[in-house]
Structures are given as structure tokens and as C-alpha cells.
Motif scaffolding. Sequence first.
Motif, PDB file in Angstrom:
ATOM      1  N   ASN A  93      30.841 -40.231  48.167  1.00 23.55           N
ATOM      2  CA  ASN A  93      30.345 -39.639  46.921  1.00 23.55           C
ATOM      3  C   ASN A  93      29.414 -40.543  46.121  1.00 23.55           C
ATOM      4  O   ASN A  93      28.899 -40.117  45.091  1.00 23.55           O
ATOM      5  CB  ASN A  93      31.529 -39.232  46.034  1.00 23.55           C
ATOM      6  CG  ASN A  93      32.337 -38.103  46.629  1.00 23.55           C
ATOM      7  OD1 ASN A  93      31.934 -36.947  46.593  1.00 23.55           O
ATOM      8  ND2 ASN A  93      33.490 -38.417  47.195  1.00 23.55           N
ATOM      9  N   TYR A  94      29.211 -41.765  46.575  1.00 27.31           N
ATOM     10  CA  TYR A  94      28.308 -42.679  45.869  1.00 27.31           C
ATOM     11  C   TYR A  94      27.134 -43.062  46.763  1.00 27.31           C
ATOM     12  O   TYR A  94      27.267 -43.127  47.992  1.00 27.31           O
ATOM     13  CB  TYR A  94      29.036 -43.955  45.452  1.00 27.31           C
ATOM     14  CG  TYR A  94      29.821 -43.838  44.162  1.00 27.31           C
ATOM     15  CD1 TYR A  94      29.320 -44.340  42.966  1.00 27.31           C
ATOM     16  CD2 TYR A  94      31.068 -43.231  44.137  1.00 27.31           C
ATOM     17  CE1 TYR A  94      30.047 -44.236  41.783  1.00 27.31           C
ATOM     18  CE2 TYR A  94      31.802 -43.117  42.963  1.00 27.31           C
ATOM     19  CZ  TYR A  94      31.271 -43.630  41.790  1.00 27.31           C
ATOM     20  OH  TYR A  94      31.989 -43.520  40.624  1.00 27.31           O
ATOM     21  N   VAL A  95      26.007 -43.312  46.141  1.00 28.34           N
ATOM     22  CA  VAL A  95      24.836 -43.835  46.851  1.00 28.34           C
ATOM     23  C   VAL A  95      24.340 -45.074  46.106  1.00 28.34           C
ATOM     24  O   VAL A  95      24.460 -45.171  44.886  1.00 28.34           O
ATOM     25  CB  VAL A  95      23.707 -42.788  46.952  1.00 28.34           C
ATOM     26  CG1 VAL A  95      24.098 -41.670  47.876  1.00 28.34           C
ATOM     27  CG2 VAL A  95      23.333 -42.264  45.582  1.00 28.34           C
ATOM     28  N   PHE A 105      20.016 -53.314  42.042  1.00 25.71           N
ATOM     29  CA  PHE A 105      20.598 -52.125  42.650  1.00 25.71           C
ATOM     30  C   PHE A 105      21.595 -51.502  41.674  1.00 25.71           C
ATOM     31  O   PHE A 105      22.187 -52.184  40.847  1.00 25.71           O
ATOM     32  CB  PHE A 105      21.323 -52.473  43.957  1.00 25.71           C
ATOM     33  CG  PHE A 105      20.401 -52.878  45.069  1.00 25.71           C
ATOM     34  CD1 PHE A 105      19.643 -51.928  45.735  1.00 25.71           C
ATOM     35  CD2 PHE A 105      20.289 -54.208  45.447  1.00 25.71           C
ATOM     36  CE1 PHE A 105      18.788 -52.301  46.764  1.00 25.71           C
ATOM     37  CE2 PHE A 105      19.448 -54.592  46.471  1.00 25.71           C
ATOM     38  CZ  PHE A 105      18.685 -53.637  47.135  1.00 25.71           C
ATOM     39  N   PHE A 106      21.765 -50.215  41.789  1.00 27.94           N
ATOM     40  CA  PHE A 106      22.795 -49.533  41.004  1.00 27.94           C
ATOM     41  C   PHE A 106      23.465 -48.479  41.879  1.00 27.94           C
ATOM     42  O   PHE A 106      22.960 -48.115  42.950  1.00 27.94           O
ATOM     43  CB  PHE A 106      22.208 -48.899  39.737  1.00 27.94           C
ATOM     44  CG  PHE A 106      21.195 -47.814  39.990  1.00 27.94           C
ATOM     45  CD1 PHE A 106      21.575 -46.478  40.111  1.00 27.94           C
ATOM     46  CD2 PHE A 106      19.839 -48.122  40.099  1.00 27.94           C
ATOM     47  CE1 PHE A 106      20.642 -45.480  40.336  1.00 27.94           C
ATOM     48  CE2 PHE A 106      18.900 -47.131  40.322  1.00 27.94           C
ATOM     49  CZ  PHE A 106      19.302 -45.806  40.444  1.00 27.94           C
ATOM     50  N   GLU A 129      25.466 -49.027  51.896  1.00 29.74           N
ATOM     51  CA  GLU A 129      24.207 -49.437  52.522  1.00 29.74           C
ATOM     52  C   GLU A 129      23.083 -49.478  51.486  1.00 29.74           C
ATOM     53  O   GLU A 129      23.053 -48.672  50.553  1.00 29.74           O
ATOM     54  CB  GLU A 129      23.836 -48.472  53.643  1.00 29.74           C
ATOM     55  CG  GLU A 129      24.795 -48.500  54.823  1.00 29.74           C
ATOM     56  CD  GLU A 129      24.338 -47.591  55.948  1.00 29.74           C
ATOM     57  OE1 GLU A 129      23.253 -46.969  55.789  1.00 29.74           O
ATOM     58  OE2 GLU A 129      25.027 -47.501  56.970  1.00 29.74           O
ATOM     59  N   ASP A 130      22.196 -50.443  51.659  1.00 36.12           N
ATOM     60  CA  ASP A 130      21.033 -50.526  50.773  1.00 36.12           C
ATOM     61  C   ASP A 130      20.171 -49.280  50.955  1.00 36.12           C
ATOM     62  O   ASP A 130      20.095 -48.721  52.058  1.00 36.12           O
ATOM     63  CB  ASP A 130      20.206 -51.774  51.088  1.00 36.12           C
ATOM     64  CG  ASP A 130      20.936 -53.049  50.682  1.00 36.12           C
ATOM     65  OD1 ASP A 130      21.896 -52.954  49.905  1.00 36.12           O
ATOM     66  OD2 ASP A 130      20.546 -54.134  51.163  1.00 36.12           O
TER      67      ASP A 130
END
Length: 269
Positions: A93-95, A105-106, A129-130
Motif C-alpha cells: 500500500n505504500y510507494v 525520498f518520501f 524499492e527506489d
Amino acid sequence: MADDLSLDSSIDASIDSKAKLEEEPLDKTKKKKKNAEYDALFGDADDDDEGDELAASQEELEEEMQDAMIRKIQAMYRAKRARALMKQLIKANYVKEYDEETGYFFYRNKRTGEVQYTKPVALGSDDLEDPKVYVAPPGYVNDESVIRYFGLVVTNQKFDNSKIPNLPECVLEDHKQMSEILSHPYISKYHEDDCIFLKDASLSALTNSIETMEGKINKAIVEIREQQKENALTEELEGMRVDANSKSSQGGNDDDDDDMSLGDKSAGG
């Protein structure tokens, strides 16, 4: 003669008193002996009862310690399963995205849209993952699809049930490639927020992801219906405006005709 009788009586009394004195210690000796025999018969039984009680209490203590250890192990196992479930849900559920203004990055929640610059604590030593940088091919035209697609991709290579054999690790590579294709903006029409990817998911994680996907679809249906109503209202208002302009235009032409007819009459007079 009387003296002899009194003497004999005194002698018998002395003998009786001596016998009594001798019998008294004998009675005490017998009593001690009987006590010793009683202790031999019943004293050991009391010791055995005490020993049995100690053994029983020791067994109860060991059982309580075993129960406490079992409960502790079960709690540790449940905590481990809960941590693994949280990691799966966060990864689904997160990217992880890149902020060009700050250079950091966030992490964005695909369900709620909330943004945070710190890694979710439940990930522990893991990380997402980036973000990938996609470049549109030459001449590419990004036509928005009129259909909204949703994807739930689940791949399990290992199973808790020993009766189900593990699959080759190549299936995980297939899962990775499918994830990259579906989330590629220039290859697929799936939006990244409308896709959920699960790898070696537990039943709880799968159930939660299905519920999440159902929520996304229901929300999309509501948004589409609201957009349709808005479009219908806009079309209706536009039609009313066109009709009003048309009537206004016709009214102006009628006035011109009336002016012309009045002019003709005045000229004729």
C-alpha cells in the motif's frame, strides 16, 4: 502373736509398695515402646504424605512454568506473524517517491494519499524499492484510457503447509517483471495506485488486500457516477444556454422586422 501379724502386714505393704515402684518404670518403658511401634507404623505414613504433597506441588509448579513458557512462545509467534503481516501490507500500500524540490525520498500511502518523509517503522530493516524513472519513447502520445483498470497480483513461492511443495524461485522473477510492466506508464494503462502486488503473502495479507481492492473499485464507481452526473448537468446547462441565446437571437430578428415594417408604412404615408 499379734505382733507377728502386724509385722507380716507391714512386710506385705512394703513388698506391695516396692512392687508398685518397680511396675511404674516398667509401664513407662512399655509406653515408650508402644510409642516407638506407633511411630514405626504411622509416622512413616505421615512422612510419605508430606513427600507426596511436595512431589505434587513440584509437578504443579513445573506444569505452571511449562504453561507460562508455552504462552510466551505463542505470544512471540503471534508477534512475529503480526510484524510480517504489517510489512506485507506496507509494501502493498505504500510507494517510495522522489521529491525534486527537497532532494529527498518520501513515502506515499496509495490508499489515503498521505505523505511522510520517514520510512514506516514496521518495515524494520527492509525498505521499499527506489522509484523508477520512465522515459517516453519518441512520438509517444499519452492517450488517457476511458476504462479504469485494477490489478491484484499475488505470487507465493513458499507455503506454510508442508503438503504443498515450494515453487521454483523463477516465479518470483516473473512476479517482479509483471509488476514492472503493469506499473509502467508507457506500456500499460494500469495506474500505479490501482495495482497491488503481494509476494509470499499470508492469508490475512491477501484478505486485507482484496478488501482494499474492493474499496478502491467501489470508490471509483462512486467517482464515475458523480462525474457522469456532473457531465450531464453541464450538458443540460449548456443546452439551456444555447436555447436562451437562440431565443434572444430570434427576438432581435423579430424587432428588426417590426422596425422595417414600420419604416415601410411611414414611407408609404
